[in-house]
Scaffold this motif. Structure first.
Motif, PDB file in Angstrom:
ATOM      1  N   VAL A  63       0.153 -36.335 -11.940  1.00 42.34           N
ATOM      2  CA  VAL A  63      -0.763 -37.123 -11.306  1.00 42.34           C
ATOM      3  C   VAL A  63      -0.575 -38.547 -12.068  1.00 42.34           C
ATOM      4  CG1 VAL A  63      -3.326 -37.836 -11.002  1.00 42.34           C
ATOM      5  CG2 VAL A  63      -2.621 -35.314 -11.045  1.00 42.34           C
ATOM      6  N   ARG A  64      -0.327 -39.400 -11.036  1.00 42.71           N
ATOM      7  CA  ARG A  64      -0.358 -40.992 -11.460  1.00 42.71           C
ATOM      8  C   ARG A  64      -1.430 -41.574 -11.206  1.00 42.71           C
ATOM      9  NH1 ARG A  64       5.021 -39.523  -9.843  1.00 42.71           N
ATOM     10  NH2 ARG A  64       5.047 -40.356  -7.737  1.00 42.71           N
ATOM     11  N   PRO A  68      -2.837 -45.251 -17.056  1.00 43.88           N
ATOM     12  CA  PRO A  68      -2.010 -46.511 -16.758  1.00 43.88           C
ATOM     13  C   PRO A  68      -0.402 -46.441 -16.942  1.00 43.88           C
ATOM     14  CG  PRO A  68      -3.515 -47.094 -18.032  1.00 43.88           C
ATOM     15  CD  PRO A  68      -3.879 -45.714 -18.231  1.00 43.88           C
ATOM     16  N   ARG A  69      -0.142 -45.651 -18.126  1.00 41.00           N
ATOM     17  CA  ARG A  69       1.013 -45.941 -18.645  1.00 41.00           C
ATOM     18  C   ARG A  69       2.117 -44.594 -18.368  1.00 41.00           C
ATOM     19  NH1 ARG A  69      -2.558 -48.051 -22.198  1.00 41.00           N
ATOM     20  NH2 ARG A  69      -2.361 -50.232 -23.266  1.00 41.00           N
ATOM     21  N   LYS A  70       1.509 -43.546 -18.164  1.00 41.24           N
ATOM     22  CA  LYS A  70       2.208 -42.551 -17.725  1.00 41.24           C
ATOM     23  C   LYS A  70       1.705 -41.410 -17.039  1.00 41.24           C
ATOM     24  CE  LYS A  70       0.670 -39.626 -21.856  1.00 41.24           C
ATOM     25  NZ  LYS A  70       0.995 -39.122 -23.040  1.00 41.24           N
ATOM     26  N   THR A  71       2.756 -40.839 -16.397  1.00 43.63           N
ATOM     27  CA  THR A  71       2.296 -39.556 -15.435  1.00 43.63           C
ATOM     28  C   THR A  71       1.717 -38.410 -16.244  1.00 43.63           C
ATOM     29  OG1 THR A  71       3.947 -40.062 -14.010  1.00 43.63           O
ATOM     30  CG2 THR A  71       3.096 -37.866 -13.772  1.00 43.63           C
ATOM     31  N   ARG A  88      -8.762 -47.101  -8.577  1.00 36.86           N
ATOM     32  CA  ARG A  88      -7.587 -46.826  -8.751  1.00 36.86           C
ATOM     33  C   ARG A  88      -6.821 -46.069  -7.727  1.00 36.86           C
ATOM     34  NH1 ARG A  88      -6.846 -44.997 -15.007  1.00 36.86           N
ATOM     35  NH2 ARG A  88      -7.429 -46.817 -16.236  1.00 36.86           N
ATOM     36  N   ILE A  89      -5.875 -46.364  -7.597  1.00 39.50           N
ATOM     37  CA  ILE A  89      -4.924 -45.682  -6.379  1.00 39.50           C
ATOM     38  C   ILE A  89      -4.277 -44.519  -7.278  1.00 39.50           C
ATOM     39  CG2 ILE A  89      -2.850 -47.074  -6.879  1.00 39.50           C
ATOM     40  CD1 ILE A  89      -2.632 -46.754  -3.745  1.00 39.50           C
ATOM     41  N   TYR A  90      -4.167 -43.345  -6.709  1.00 36.50           N
ATOM     42  CA  TYR A  90      -3.623 -42.087  -7.475  1.00 36.50           C
ATOM     43  C   TYR A  90      -2.365 -41.597  -6.606  1.00 36.50           C
ATOM     44  CZ  TYR A  90      -7.595 -42.049 -10.177  1.00 36.50           C
ATOM     45  OH  TYR A  90      -8.773 -42.353 -11.268  1.00 36.50           O
ATOM     46  N   THR A  91      -1.601 -41.015  -7.207  1.00 36.37           N
ATOM     47  CA  THR A  91      -0.256 -40.374  -6.655  1.00 36.37           C
ATOM     48  C   THR A  91      -0.481 -38.789  -7.241  1.00 36.37           C
ATOM     49  OG1 THR A  91       1.018 -42.104  -6.325  1.00 36.37           O
ATOM     50  CG2 THR A  91       2.080 -40.110  -6.267  1.00 36.37           C
ATOM     51  N   VAL A  92      -0.399 -37.904  -6.567  1.00 34.62           N
ATOM     52  CA  VAL A  92      -0.229 -36.621  -6.742  1.00 34.62           C
ATOM     53  C   VAL A  92       1.069 -35.905  -6.256  1.00 34.62           C
ATOM     54  CG1 VAL A  92      -1.343 -34.214  -6.509  1.00 34.62           C
ATOM     55  CG2 VAL A  92      -2.941 -36.126  -6.831  1.00 34.62           C
TER      56      VAL A  92
END
Length: 244
Positions: A63-64, A68-71, A88-92
């Motif tokens: 999960v990004r 804010p600094r790492k996955t 915030r925008i998230y990436t899974v």
């Protein structure tokens, strides 16, 4: 991402992975409902499922956006609930042997709990995914924030050693007086696809397992982009399984 700094504006945009491997993996923009009360404590529930059986399964989920600094990596996850940070925008993303690379970038739903269903598809010829890989303007230089997605692609290829993929570049080239030729866009997207392949080769993936393709601007998600997000959605990279 430029739009990240404009989240207090009128429009919020989302990226989504569809179940069909043959269509672009983006959704249209959605407007913020200013009449609704702001949610103080928002949660996100992550569910990992097999896309065919719909049964729960375990996978390592990245999960990004939480940090804010790492996955943040959750090992052997099947079902969990997390607290979210606002705006915030998230990436899974998930890389699992025998399954298609899964990635989804999104703004959470405007609700007390966002349900994120991670439906993993068994690897199949023709299956596609859109890694979160971007380039610097019209250049072929990969933006440094694409590194996590590139590392996940390397892992996907190593976990599935018989797989061959096509890396397909896409361009943003709306109609208008500044429109360049179709051959220009095709060559540019071929070079971008090759830049991704070069990265994978430099990290131990045999070049024979990959081929570069350029779609030019023939498959734009937004034929007449109005926002920075739409431009980035058009200027994307896909991978497609050509042998498994």
């Amino acid at each position: 991402m430029k739009l990240y700094h404009k989240v207090i504006g009128l429009v919020v945009v989302g990226l989504v992975i569809f179940s069909s491997p043959a269509i672009a993996q983006f959704t249209t923009e959605k407007a913020i409902d200013s009449t609704r009360m702001e949610i103080e404590d928002q949660k996100m529930r992550l569910l990992v499922l097999d896309s065919k059986t719909k049964k729960s399964m375990e996978a390592d989920v990245r999960v990004r956006g939480l940090n804010p600094r790492k996955t943040v990596v959750f090992k052997n996850l099947s079902d969990t609930t997390l607290s979210l940070k606002k705006y915030r925008i998230y990436t899974v993303s998930v890389v699992k042997s025998g399954y298609m690379y899964h990635t989804h970038t999104f703004w959470p739903d405007e609700s007390s709990e966002h349900i994120e269903r991670i439906e993993l598809r068994p690897i199949a010829i023709g299956a596609k995914a859109s890694p979160d890989i971007t380039f610097l303007g019209d250049d072929t230089q990969i933006y440094h924030k694409s590194t996590p997605a590139l590392e996940e692609l390397v892992e996907f290829m190593k976990l599935n050693p018989t797989v061959r993929i096509a890396v397909i570049g896409h361009a943003n080239g709306p109609a208008g007086k500044d429109q360049k030729s179709s051959s220009f866009y095709k060559k540019a997207t071929e070079k971008r696809a090759q830049a991704v392949i070069d990265y994978l080769v430099s990290h131990g993936i045999a070049k024979e397992r990959m081929e570069a393709r350029g779609a030019g601007n023939t498959q734009m998600i937004y034929p007449d982009p109005k926002t920075d997000w739409q431009v980035e959605a058009n200027r994307r990279v896909e991978i497609e399984i050509i042998e498994k």
